[in-house]
Design a protein around this motif. Structure first.
Motif, PDB file in Angstrom:
ATOM      1  N   ALA A  27      -0.038  -7.506  17.680  1.00  0.00           N
ATOM      2  CA  ALA A  27      -0.860  -7.672  16.480  1.00  0.00           C
ATOM      3  C   ALA A  27      -0.246  -6.788  15.397  1.00  0.00           C
ATOM      4  O   ALA A  27       0.008  -5.605  15.643  1.00  0.00           O
ATOM      5  N   THR A  28       0.014  -7.371  14.246  1.00  0.00           N
ATOM      6  CA  THR A  28       0.617  -6.636  13.143  1.00  0.00           C
ATOM      7  C   THR A  28      -0.151  -6.902  11.855  1.00  0.00           C
ATOM      8  O   THR A  28      -0.942  -7.841  11.770  1.00  0.00           O
ATOM      9  N   VAL A  29       0.099  -6.077  10.868  1.00  0.00           N
ATOM     10  CA  VAL A  29      -0.515  -6.256   9.552  1.00  0.00           C
ATOM     11  C   VAL A  29       0.455  -7.004   8.658  1.00  0.00           C
ATOM     12  O   VAL A  29       1.642  -6.662   8.564  1.00  0.00           O
ATOM     13  N   SER A  30      -0.060  -8.036   7.993  1.00  0.00           N
ATOM     14  CA  SER A  30       0.724  -8.835   7.066  1.00  0.00           C
ATOM     15  C   SER A  30       0.128  -8.696   5.662  1.00  0.00           C
ATOM     16  O   SER A  30      -0.553  -7.719   5.365  1.00  0.00           O
ATOM     17  N   GLY A  31       0.395  -9.669   4.798  1.00  0.00           N
ATOM     18  CA  GLY A  31      -0.212  -9.673   3.471  1.00  0.00           C
ATOM     19  C   GLY A  31       0.286  -8.564   2.563  1.00  0.00           C
ATOM     20  O   GLY A  31       1.408  -8.072   2.695  1.00  0.00           O
ATOM     21  N   ALA A  32      -0.583  -8.155   1.650  1.00  0.00           N
ATOM     22  CA  ALA A  32      -0.189  -7.218   0.603  1.00  0.00           C
ATOM     23  C   ALA A  32       0.288  -5.876   1.146  1.00  0.00           C
ATOM     24  O   ALA A  32       1.157  -5.232   0.544  1.00  0.00           O
ATOM     25  N   HIS A  33      -0.281  -5.420   2.266  1.00  0.00           N
ATOM     26  CA  HIS A  33       0.179  -4.148   2.844  1.00  0.00           C
ATOM     27  C   HIS A  33       1.639  -4.253   3.285  1.00  0.00           C
ATOM     28  O   HIS A  33       2.438  -3.340   3.059  1.00  0.00           O
ATOM     29  N   LEU A  34       1.992  -5.366   3.916  1.00  0.00           N
ATOM     30  CA  LEU A  34       3.376  -5.579   4.329  1.00  0.00           C
ATOM     31  C   LEU A  34       4.282  -5.771   3.122  1.00  0.00           C
ATOM     32  O   LEU A  34       5.411  -5.281   3.092  1.00  0.00           O
ATOM     33  N   TYR A  35       3.780  -6.469   2.100  1.00  0.00           N
ATOM     34  CA  TYR A  35       4.611  -6.798   0.948  1.00  0.00           C
ATOM     35  C   TYR A  35       4.788  -5.631  -0.013  1.00  0.00           C
ATOM     36  O   TYR A  35       5.596  -5.707  -0.933  1.00  0.00           O
ATOM     37  N   GLY A  36       4.015  -4.569   0.189  1.00  0.00           N
ATOM     38  CA  GLY A  36       4.229  -3.359  -0.605  1.00  0.00           C
ATOM     39  C   GLY A  36       3.439  -3.287  -1.888  1.00  0.00           C
ATOM     40  O   GLY A  36       3.763  -2.476  -2.761  1.00  0.00           O
ATOM     41  N   PHE A  37       2.370  -4.105  -2.022  1.00  0.00           N
ATOM     42  CA  PHE A  37       1.535  -3.981  -3.216  1.00  0.00           C
ATOM     43  C   PHE A  37       0.047  -4.139  -2.905  1.00  0.00           C
ATOM     44  O   PHE A  37      -0.648  -4.922  -3.548  1.00  0.00           O
ATOM     45  N   PRO A  38      -0.471  -3.368  -1.936  1.00  0.00           N
ATOM     46  CA  PRO A  38      -1.917  -3.424  -1.686  1.00  0.00           C
ATOM     47  C   PRO A  38      -2.684  -2.717  -2.800  1.00  0.00           C
ATOM     48  O   PRO A  38      -2.175  -1.773  -3.417  1.00  0.00           O
ATOM     49  N   SER A  39      -3.876  -3.176  -3.071  1.00  0.00           N
ATOM     50  CA  SER A  39      -4.777  -2.475  -3.976  1.00  0.00           C
ATOM     51  C   SER A  39      -5.822  -1.736  -3.146  1.00  0.00           C
ATOM     52  O   SER A  39      -5.867  -1.863  -1.930  1.00  0.00           O
ATOM     53  N   ARG A  40      -6.669  -0.985  -3.827  1.00  0.00           N
ATOM     54  CA  ARG A  40      -7.680  -0.205  -3.106  1.00  0.00           C
ATOM     55  C   ARG A  40      -8.636  -1.095  -2.328  1.00  0.00           C
ATOM     56  O   ARG A  40      -9.150  -0.686  -1.287  1.00  0.00           O
ATOM     57  N   ASP A  41      -8.866  -2.310  -2.838  1.00  0.00           N
ATOM     58  CA  ASP A  41      -9.811  -3.197  -2.173  1.00  0.00           C
ATOM     59  C   ASP A  41      -9.145  -4.401  -1.506  1.00  0.00           C
ATOM     60  O   ASP A  41      -9.774  -5.431  -1.277  1.00  0.00           O
ATOM     61  N   SER A  42      -7.855  -4.286  -1.191  1.00  0.00           N
ATOM     62  CA  SER A  42      -7.183  -5.362  -0.459  1.00  0.00           C
ATOM     63  C   SER A  42      -7.796  -5.522   0.926  1.00  0.00           C
ATOM     64  O   SER A  42      -8.143  -4.534   1.583  1.00  0.00           O
ATOM     65  N   ASP A  43      -7.905  -6.777   1.379  1.00  0.00           N
ATOM     66  CA  ASP A  43      -8.350  -6.984   2.746  1.00  0.00           C
ATOM     67  C   ASP A  43      -7.196  -6.671   3.693  1.00  0.00           C
ATOM     68  O   ASP A  43      -6.056  -6.459   3.282  1.00  0.00           O
ATOM     69  N   VAL A  44      -7.505  -6.608   4.988  1.00  0.00           N
ATOM     70  CA  VAL A  44      -6.495  -6.335   6.006  1.00  0.00           C
ATOM     71  C   VAL A  44      -6.181  -7.642   6.715  1.00  0.00           C
ATOM     72  O   VAL A  44      -7.046  -8.216   7.393  1.00  0.00           O
ATOM     73  N   ASP A  45      -4.956  -8.124   6.542  1.00  0.00           N
ATOM     74  CA  ASP A  45      -4.511  -9.360   7.180  1.00  0.00           C
ATOM     75  C   ASP A  45      -3.844  -9.009   8.505  1.00  0.00           C
ATOM     76  O   ASP A  45      -2.696  -8.547   8.532  1.00  0.00           O
ATOM     77  N   LEU A  46      -4.573  -9.229   9.591  1.00  0.00           N
ATOM     78  CA  LEU A  46      -4.069  -8.914  10.921  1.00  0.00           C
ATOM     79  C   LEU A  46      -3.609 -10.206  11.579  1.00  0.00           C
ATOM     80  O   LEU A  46      -4.367 -11.181  11.650  1.00  0.00           O
ATOM     81  N   ARG A  47      -2.372 -10.232  12.059  1.00  0.00           N
ATOM     82  CA  ARG A  47      -1.789 -11.440  12.641  1.00  0.00           C
ATOM     83  C   ARG A  47      -1.207 -11.121  14.011  1.00  0.00           C
ATOM     84  O   ARG A  47      -0.728 -10.011  14.239  1.00  0.00           O
TER      85      ARG A  47
END
Length: 257
Positions: A27-47
């Motif tokens: 299980a890894t984190v994808s989305g904005a956290h992986l792409y390097g531009f999460p905001s304070r209220d970004s959701d956590v995309d777990l794949r």
């Protein structure tokens, strides 16, 4: 120069992994956290990948090959998607860059030896035709940007094109936009400012001149076309037999205890 890295979300994912009904290979984190531009209220995309028991594949009813769940955990929006191993591997062989990014994400919530082995096969799955995946994804995000004027889909557009260019040139799958901005010479100079703005507001408007960013995006499409034409990547995945053996072996090991 120190290259920035993907940042993990500030949430404990151990319990989320433990709650899953079938074993997880990873299980890894994808989305904005992986792409390097999460905001304070970004959701956590777990794949990730789950492993169905053999009996589930033999019954008359179709098995639950893909599981999707969205919920709120301690004030953080969670988005969990897992595929059964066989389906995930089939997606890998369809030149799906998205699942390969999930597989190789450095933001790991859960891992196994099987995860490491599957990651080792990624170079034999990458092809020049993965450019089509990133070209198509960028087009979808650009149309969303045109419709909404939001910064998020604009950043996703840049990210997809730069990932495709970097992959065609280097054979390396890199999803982290700040890293791509440093390594791809054609990356627009405005990216650092856009990333900083996205960190402040998840759904903020893109404070840019559309004509300028349109020209940049069209230019990056042309760069991606040229990079694909000159790529040394294979036309077809060469890992089919190895992946077929892997799926059978891992499932057999589960059945045997």
């Amino acid at each position: 120069m120190t290259t920035p890295t993907a940042s993990a979300p500030d949430v404990d994912l151990t319990a989320v992994v433990a709650e899953q009904p079938d074993p997880l290979l990873f299980a890894t984190v994808s989305g904005a956290h992986l792409y390097g531009f999460p905001s304070r209220d970004s959701d956590v995309d777990l794949r990730g990948v789950h492993l169905l028991p053999v009996a589930a594949l033999l019954r008359l009813r179709e098995p639950e090959e893909t599981r999707t769940r969205m919920w709120d955990r301690d004030g953080t929006e969670m988005d969990l998607v897992t595929h059964d191993l066989r389906k995930f591997v089939r997606l890998m062989l369809r030149r799906n860059g998205y699942v390969l990014e999930q597989l190789t994400s450095p933001l790991i919530a859960h891992t196994t030896d099987a995860h490491a082995e599957l990651r080792s096969l990624v170079p034999d799955v990458l092809t020049s035709y993965h450019a089509h995946h990133y070209r198509g994804f960028a087009g979808t995000q650009w149309r969303l940007y045109e419709k909404t004027g939001e910064l998020k889909p604009l950043l996703y557009t840049y990210r997809a094109l730069l990932t495709g260019i970097h992959l065609m040139r280097s054979g390396e799958l890199q999803a982290h936009l700040p890293t791509l901005a440093a390594e791809v010479p054609e990356a627009p100079a405005r990216l650092a400012g856009l990333i900083a703005a996205k960190a402040a507001a998840e759904h903020g408007a893109a404070e840019v001149l559309e004509a300028e960013v349109r020209a940049e995006v069209e230019g990056l499409h042309a760069v991606l076309d040229a990079a694909q034409a000159g790529s040394g990547l294979a036309d077809e995945p060469v890992a089919f037999a190895a992946l077929d053996d892997f799926v059978v072996r891992v499932r057999r090991e589960l059945a045997q205890g």
